[in-house]
Design a protein around this motif. Sequence first.
Motif, PDB file in Angstrom:
ATOM      1  N   MET A 185      -0.186   5.962  -5.055  1.00  0.00           N
ATOM      2  CA  MET A 185       0.067   5.304  -6.328  1.00  0.00           C
ATOM      3  C   MET A 185      -0.165   6.298  -7.456  1.00  0.00           C
ATOM      4  N   ALA A 186       0.675   6.235  -8.453  1.00  0.00           N
ATOM      5  CA  ALA A 186       0.569   7.190  -9.547  1.00  0.00           C
ATOM      6  C   ALA A 186       0.898   6.524 -10.868  1.00  0.00           C
ATOM      7  N   TRP A 187       0.475   7.195 -11.930  1.00  0.00           N
ATOM      8  CA  TRP A 187       0.848   6.824 -13.289  1.00  0.00           C
ATOM      9  C   TRP A 187       1.653   7.973 -13.891  1.00  0.00           C
ATOM     10  N   PHE A 188       2.717   7.599 -14.567  1.00  0.00           N
ATOM     11  CA  PHE A 188       3.521   8.517 -15.357  1.00  0.00           C
ATOM     12  C   PHE A 188       3.580   7.957 -16.779  1.00  0.00           C
ATOM     13  N   ARG A 189       4.007   8.783 -17.712  1.00  0.00           N
ATOM     14  CA  ARG A 189       4.167   8.292 -19.076  1.00  0.00           C
ATOM     15  C   ARG A 189       5.368   8.960 -19.727  1.00  0.00           C
ATOM     16  N   GLN A 190       5.911   8.232 -20.692  1.00  0.00           N
ATOM     17  CA  GLN A 190       7.082   8.728 -21.416  1.00  0.00           C
ATOM     18  C   GLN A 190       6.878   8.491 -22.901  1.00  0.00           C
ATOM     19  N   ALA A 191       6.730   9.589 -23.627  1.00  0.00           N
ATOM     20  CA  ALA A 191       6.589   9.516 -25.076  1.00  0.00           C
ATOM     21  C   ALA A 191       7.973   9.405 -25.709  1.00  0.00           C
ATOM     22  N   PRO A 192       8.048   8.912 -26.944  1.00  0.00           N
ATOM     23  CA  PRO A 192       9.351   8.764 -27.603  1.00  0.00           C
ATOM     24  C   PRO A 192      10.118  10.075 -27.645  1.00  0.00           C
ATOM     25  N   GLY A 193      11.367  10.034 -27.182  1.00  0.00           N
ATOM     26  CA  GLY A 193      12.217  11.213 -27.227  1.00  0.00           C
ATOM     27  C   GLY A 193      11.923  12.267 -26.189  1.00  0.00           C
ATOM     28  N   LYS A 194      11.043  11.957 -25.238  1.00  0.00           N
ATOM     29  CA  LYS A 194      10.677  12.952 -24.220  1.00  0.00           C
ATOM     30  C   LYS A 194      10.922  12.399 -22.827  1.00  0.00           C
ATOM     31  N   GLY A 195      10.803  13.282 -21.847  1.00  0.00           N
ATOM     32  CA  GLY A 195      10.971  12.875 -20.468  1.00  0.00           C
ATOM     33  C   GLY A 195       9.733  12.185 -19.917  1.00  0.00           C
ATOM     34  N   ARG A 196       9.851  11.699 -18.709  1.00  0.00           N
ATOM     35  CA  ARG A 196       8.739  11.011 -18.070  1.00  0.00           C
ATOM     36  C   ARG A 196       7.861  12.045 -17.366  1.00  0.00           C
ATOM     37  N   ASP A 197       6.583  12.036 -17.700  1.00  0.00           N
ATOM     38  CA  ASP A 197       5.653  13.050 -17.197  1.00  0.00           C
ATOM     39  C   ASP A 197       4.591  12.462 -16.290  1.00  0.00           C
ATOM     40  N   PHE A 198       4.176  13.252 -15.319  1.00  0.00           N
ATOM     41  CA  PHE A 198       3.097  12.866 -14.428  1.00  0.00           C
ATOM     42  C   PHE A 198       1.778  12.794 -15.184  1.00  0.00           C
ATOM     43  N   VAL A 199       0.975  11.777 -14.848  1.00  0.00           N
ATOM     44  CA  VAL A 199      -0.358  11.625 -15.443  1.00  0.00           C
ATOM     45  C   VAL A 199      -1.440  11.748 -14.375  1.00  0.00           C
ATOM     46  N   LYS A 244      -6.195  10.248 -27.423  1.00  0.00           N
ATOM     47  CA  LYS A 244      -5.685  11.093 -28.492  1.00  0.00           C
ATOM     48  C   LYS A 244      -4.329  10.561 -28.955  1.00  0.00           C
ATOM     49  N   LEU A 245      -3.930  10.997 -30.146  1.00  0.00           N
ATOM     50  CA  LEU A 245      -2.633  10.572 -30.671  1.00  0.00           C
ATOM     51  C   LEU A 245      -1.511  10.898 -29.691  1.00  0.00           C
ATOM     52  N   GLU A 246      -1.627  12.040 -29.052  1.00  0.00           N
ATOM     53  CA  GLU A 246      -0.564  12.487 -28.139  1.00  0.00           C
ATOM     54  C   GLU A 246      -0.519  11.719 -26.820  1.00  0.00           C
ATOM     55  N   ASP A 247      -1.453  10.804 -26.627  1.00  0.00           N
ATOM     56  CA  ASP A 247      -1.406   9.929 -25.451  1.00  0.00           C
ATOM     57  C   ASP A 247      -0.480   8.743 -25.665  1.00  0.00           C
ATOM     58  N   THR A 248       0.022   8.590 -26.875  1.00  0.00           N
ATOM     59  CA  THR A 248       0.952   7.492 -27.172  1.00  0.00           C
ATOM     60  C   THR A 248       2.202   7.627 -26.320  1.00  0.00           C
ATOM     61  N   ALA A 249       2.509   6.576 -25.558  1.00  0.00           N
ATOM     62  CA  ALA A 249       3.652   6.619 -24.643  1.00  0.00           C
ATOM     63  C   ALA A 249       3.777   5.271 -23.950  1.00  0.00           C
ATOM     64  N   ILE A 250       4.871   5.116 -23.240  1.00  0.00           N
ATOM     65  CA  ILE A 250       4.994   4.015 -22.283  1.00  0.00           C
ATOM     66  C   ILE A 250       4.451   4.538 -20.960  1.00  0.00           C
ATOM     67  N   TYR A 251       3.549   3.778 -20.375  1.00  0.00           N
ATOM     68  CA  TYR A 251       2.925   4.174 -19.123  1.00  0.00           C
ATOM     69  C   TYR A 251       3.520   3.360 -17.975  1.00  0.00           C
ATOM     70  N   TYR A 252       3.908   4.076 -16.928  1.00  0.00           N
ATOM     71  CA  TYR A 252       4.521   3.462 -15.758  1.00  0.00           C
ATOM     72  C   TYR A 252       3.673   3.728 -14.526  1.00  0.00           C
ATOM     73  N   CYS A 253       3.529   2.737 -13.676  1.00  0.00           N
ATOM     74  CA  CYS A 253       2.952   3.010 -12.371  1.00  0.00           C
ATOM     75  C   CYS A 253       4.096   3.106 -11.366  1.00  0.00           C
ATOM     76  N   ALA A 254       3.824   3.826 -10.292  1.00  0.00           N
ATOM     77  CA  ALA A 254       4.863   4.091  -9.313  1.00  0.00           C
ATOM     78  C   ALA A 254       4.235   4.272  -7.936  1.00  0.00           C
ATOM     79  N   ALA A 255       5.046   4.071  -6.907  1.00  0.00           N
ATOM     80  CA  ALA A 255       4.588   4.172  -5.525  1.00  0.00           C
ATOM     81  C   ALA A 255       5.479   5.125  -4.743  1.00  0.00           C
ATOM     82  N   ALA A 256       4.831   5.965  -3.936  1.00  0.00           N
ATOM     83  CA  ALA A 256       5.554   6.928  -3.109  1.00  0.00           C
ATOM     84  C   ALA A 256       4.958   6.925  -1.703  1.00  0.00           C
ATOM     85  N   PRO A 257       5.757   7.247  -0.688  1.00  0.00           N
ATOM     86  CA  PRO A 257       5.251   7.230   0.685  1.00  0.00           C
ATOM     87  C   PRO A 257       4.368   8.420   1.037  1.00  0.00           C
TER      88      PRO A 257
END
Length: 122
Positions: A34-48, A87-100
């Motif tokens: 299980m993982a968390w990723f995040r996507q800030a406005p105008g940027k790609g989705r990044d691993f957290v 921090k301000l730079e933590d502002t983003a949409i946070y997604y959880c995801a599942a991988a095998p």
Amino acid sequence: QVQLVESGGGSVQAGGSLRLSCAGSGRTFSDYTMAWFRQAPGKGRDFVAARGRIALSMKYSDSVKGRFRITRDNAENTVYLQMDSLKLEDTAIYYCAAAPTFTINLASYQYWGQGTQVTVSS
């Protein structure tokens, strides 16, 4: 199929804390990394952060290391992300995801939640 639903996002001042939750259903939750990723406005989705099936398998991005903690409760089919010293730079949409397998590669994650907004203000 695994269904994932995030919750716990919101607005917080810099330096504050939030805890995100991701509830899973469907196939055996404990079989997946299980993982968390995040996507800030105008940027790609990044691993957290990621937490593998094995308790000691954990990985954090450099930007959150020491401030965020990922935990999982397989009995409750839930993964958490405790976020401290935000921090301000933590502002983003946070997604959880599942991988095998244990990975930080976004493309390897098969199942995704809908995301939850985290906004950090000064």
